[in-house]
Design an enzyme around this catalytic site. Sequence first.
Site, PDB file in Angstrom:
ATOM      1  N   SER A  56       0.853  -1.203   0.000  1.00 16.85           N
ATOM      2  CA  SER A  56       0.000   0.000   0.000  1.00 16.85           C
ATOM      3  C   SER A  56       0.885   1.248   0.000  1.00 16.85           C
ATOM      4  O   SER A  56       2.100   1.174   0.231  1.00 16.85           O
ATOM      5  CB  SER A  56      -0.898   0.017   1.242  1.00 16.85           C
ATOM      6  N   ASP A  93      -1.347  -1.655  -3.945  1.00 12.03           N
ATOM      7  CA  ASP A  93      -2.707  -1.744  -3.411  1.00 12.03           C
ATOM      8  C   ASP A  93      -3.277  -0.320  -3.244  1.00 12.03           C
ATOM      9  O   ASP A  93      -2.629   0.535  -2.626  1.00 12.03           O
ATOM     10  CB  ASP A  93      -2.620  -2.447  -2.049  1.00 12.03           C
ATOM     11  N   GLU A 145     -11.428  -0.089  -9.740  1.00 11.52           N
ATOM     12  CA  GLU A 145     -12.514  -0.376  -8.782  1.00 11.52           C
ATOM     13  C   GLU A 145     -13.764   0.417  -9.106  1.00 11.52           C
ATOM     14  O   GLU A 145     -13.704   1.612  -9.416  1.00 11.52           O
ATOM     15  CB  GLU A 145     -12.072  -0.080  -7.339  1.00 11.52           C
ATOM     16  N   HIS A 189     -13.120  -3.097   4.649  1.00 13.12           N
ATOM     17  CA  HIS A 189     -11.771  -3.205   5.205  1.00 13.12           C
ATOM     18  C   HIS A 189     -11.791  -3.266   6.733  1.00 13.12           C
ATOM     19  O   HIS A 189     -12.721  -2.773   7.360  1.00 13.12           O
ATOM     20  CB  HIS A 189     -10.919  -2.014   4.751  1.00 13.12           C
ATOM     21  N   GLY A 190     -10.732  -3.860   7.290  1.00 11.95           N
ATOM     22  CA  GLY A 190     -10.542  -3.819   8.736  1.00 11.95           C
ATOM     23  C   GLY A 190     -11.132  -5.014   9.469  1.00 11.95           C
ATOM     24  O   GLY A 190     -11.567  -5.996   8.857  1.00 11.95           O
ATOM     25  N   GLY A 224     -11.170  -6.360   1.266  1.00 12.47           N
ATOM     26  CA  GLY A 224     -11.834  -6.495   2.574  1.00 12.47           C
ATOM     27  C   GLY A 224     -12.228  -7.921   2.897  1.00 12.47           C
ATOM     28  O   GLY A 224     -13.311  -8.169   3.430  1.00 12.47           O
ATOM     29  N   ILE A 267      -6.201  -9.865   1.507  1.00 13.46           N
ATOM     30  CA  ILE A 267      -6.229 -10.120   2.953  1.00 13.46           C
ATOM     31  C   ILE A 267      -5.063  -9.397   3.624  1.00 13.46           C
ATOM     32  O   ILE A 267      -3.906  -9.625   3.269  1.00 13.46           O
ATOM     33  CB  ILE A 267      -6.164 -11.643   3.230  1.00 13.46           C
ATOM     34  N   ASP A 268      -5.384  -8.550   4.557  1.00 20.46           N
ATOM     35  CA  ASP A 268      -4.365  -7.823   5.312  1.00 20.46           C
ATOM     36  C   ASP A 268      -4.649  -7.916   6.814  1.00 20.46           C
ATOM     37  O   ASP A 268      -3.795  -8.312   7.609  1.00 20.46           O
ATOM     38  CB  ASP A 268      -4.333  -6.353   4.850  1.00 20.46           C
ATOM     39  N   SER A 269      -5.879  -7.582   7.196  1.00 18.26           N
ATOM     40  CA  SER A 269      -6.199  -7.503   8.635  1.00 18.26           C
ATOM     41  C   SER A 269      -5.926  -8.805   9.382  1.00 18.26           C
ATOM     42  O   SER A 269      -5.445  -8.781  10.527  1.00 18.26           O
ATOM     43  CB  SER A 269      -7.670  -7.109   8.826  1.00 18.26           C
TER      44      SER A 269
HETATM   45  P1  13P Z   1      -8.929  -6.694   5.035  1.00 19.25           P
HETATM   46  O1  13P Z   1      -8.877  -5.468   5.875  1.00 19.25           O
HETATM   47  O2  13P Z   1     -10.263  -7.383   5.145  1.00 19.25           O
HETATM   48  O3  13P Z   1      -7.803  -7.638   5.312  1.00 19.25           O
HETATM   49  O4  13P Z   1      -8.788  -6.243   3.491  1.00 19.25           O
HETATM   50  C1  13P Z   1      -7.529  -5.980   2.954  1.00 19.25           C
HETATM   51  C2  13P Z   1      -7.607  -5.310   1.631  1.00 19.25           C
HETATM   52  O5  13P Z   1      -8.635  -5.208   0.984  1.00 19.25           O
HETATM   53  C3  13P Z   1      -6.337  -4.773   1.087  1.00 19.25           C
HETATM   54  O6  13P Z   1      -6.549  -4.052  -0.082  1.00 19.25           O
HETATM   55  O1  G3H Z   2      -6.894  -2.070   2.178  1.00 16.64           O
HETATM   56  C1  G3H Z   2      -5.955  -1.589   2.776  1.00 16.64           C
HETATM   57  C2  G3H Z   2      -4.824  -2.391   3.246  1.00 16.64           C
HETATM   58  O2  G3H Z   2      -5.204  -3.146   4.360  1.00 16.64           O
HETATM   59  C3  G3H Z   2      -3.600  -1.537   3.478  1.00 16.64           C
HETATM   60  O3  G3H Z   2      -3.728  -0.804   4.628  1.00 16.64           O
HETATM   61  O4  G3H Z   2      -3.060   1.542   4.037  1.00 16.64           O
HETATM   62  O5  G3H Z   2      -2.945   0.698   6.399  1.00 16.64           O
HETATM   63  O6  G3H Z   2      -1.309  -0.119   4.692  1.00 16.64           O
HETATM   64  P1  G3H Z   2      -2.693   0.420   4.958  1.00 16.64           P
HETATM   65 ZN    ZN Z   3      -8.444  -3.047  -0.165  1.00 12.86          ZN
END
Ligand code: 13P
Ligand code: G3H
Ligand code: ZN
Length: 321
Positions: A56, A93, A145, A189-190, A224, A267-269
């Site tokens: 990101s 991202d 998007e 997200h989150g 998300g 997937i990030d969170s």
């Molecule tokens: P999450 O917050 O659900 O992991 O989504 C991550 C995401 O969409 C990164 O672009």
């Molecule tokens: O969708 C967003 C990602 O989880 C990246 O998050 O901008 O906090 O790095 P960030």
């Molecule tokens: Zn995202």
Amino acid sequence: MVHYSELGFVNTREMFKHAMKHGYAVPAYNFNNMEQLQAIVMACVESRSPVILQVSKGARKYANQTLLRYMAEGAVAYMKELGGNIPMALHLDHGDSFELCKSCIDMGFSSVMFDGSHLPYEENIRITKQVVEYAHKFDVTVEAELGVLAGIEEHVSAEKSHYTKPEEVEDFVSRTNCDSLAISIGTSHGAYKFKPGQPVPPLRFDILEEIQKKLPNFPIVLHGSSSVPQKYVEIVNKFGGNLKGAVGVPEEQLRKAAAMNVCKINIDSDGRLVVTAIIRKVLTEKPEVFDPRKYLGPAREELKTLLIHKNTHVLGSANRY
Ligand code: 13P
Ligand code: G3H
Ligand code: ZN
């Protein structure tokens, strides 16, 4: 200018074709530091899954864009050292400007997202098209998007989700010539995606099906998509954290989407959650520890285990290479 092929990356085109044909989604995992990157590479080599390393704007700022690019380059060598032979893409991202997308392309990214979802429709088309025209000169693929996810979409605050309108997708894709499309069908997200203590509303598969009809065999992306495993929420809360009411997308729903035209799942969170849970646990149980390897190491190991689980049981991307 360095081209991604010199770094050993591939763009997403063949990845998505393969995923579409075989009914799975390619994982797109975000990373900001070495331990996350190691866990992602180890997990995807071990489960023989293609992978999109996702960066990101915030990650570039945190880790330094130059260092991050060398880390990514190192990840390809590391993958081979582990005996792997998996396709890897390096992806921006939520790019929020043409300039940011261009900077990543020029530094060796093989794929970029321009997120104009919060812009008026014509403005979203205009900038997406500008990014595509530049990216395609270097065979870099572009994710766009349409539709706004609930919650905070990066620097964009959306009161509530605006689902993607299926009647817009053909026009948008043909006019921008983007390579994949992120859509809004109820994810966000989150770690707080749905109301706690209430049944989780199903994703809008009716919208996904409509889009599939309008854009047959066109790669769709789900943002998300963390499932917020309660096991890790409980560990965080048990060891001094406060993540009350964190709820994610049920795994079965992601599996269903992956078997359809969804080719990339972000997937990030979940990764953040696992790392935090294990660090909290180790530091609480072993207060004498002050060597970062003693808590980052176990966190990395648990993250690897979670990602193998996702590849194998959620996205269906395991054992494809
Ligand atoms: P999450 O917050 O659900 O992991 O989504 C991550 C995401 O969409 C990164 O672009
Ligand atoms: O969708 C967003 C990602 O989880 C990246 O998050 O901008 O906090 O790095 P960030
Ligand atoms: Zn995202």
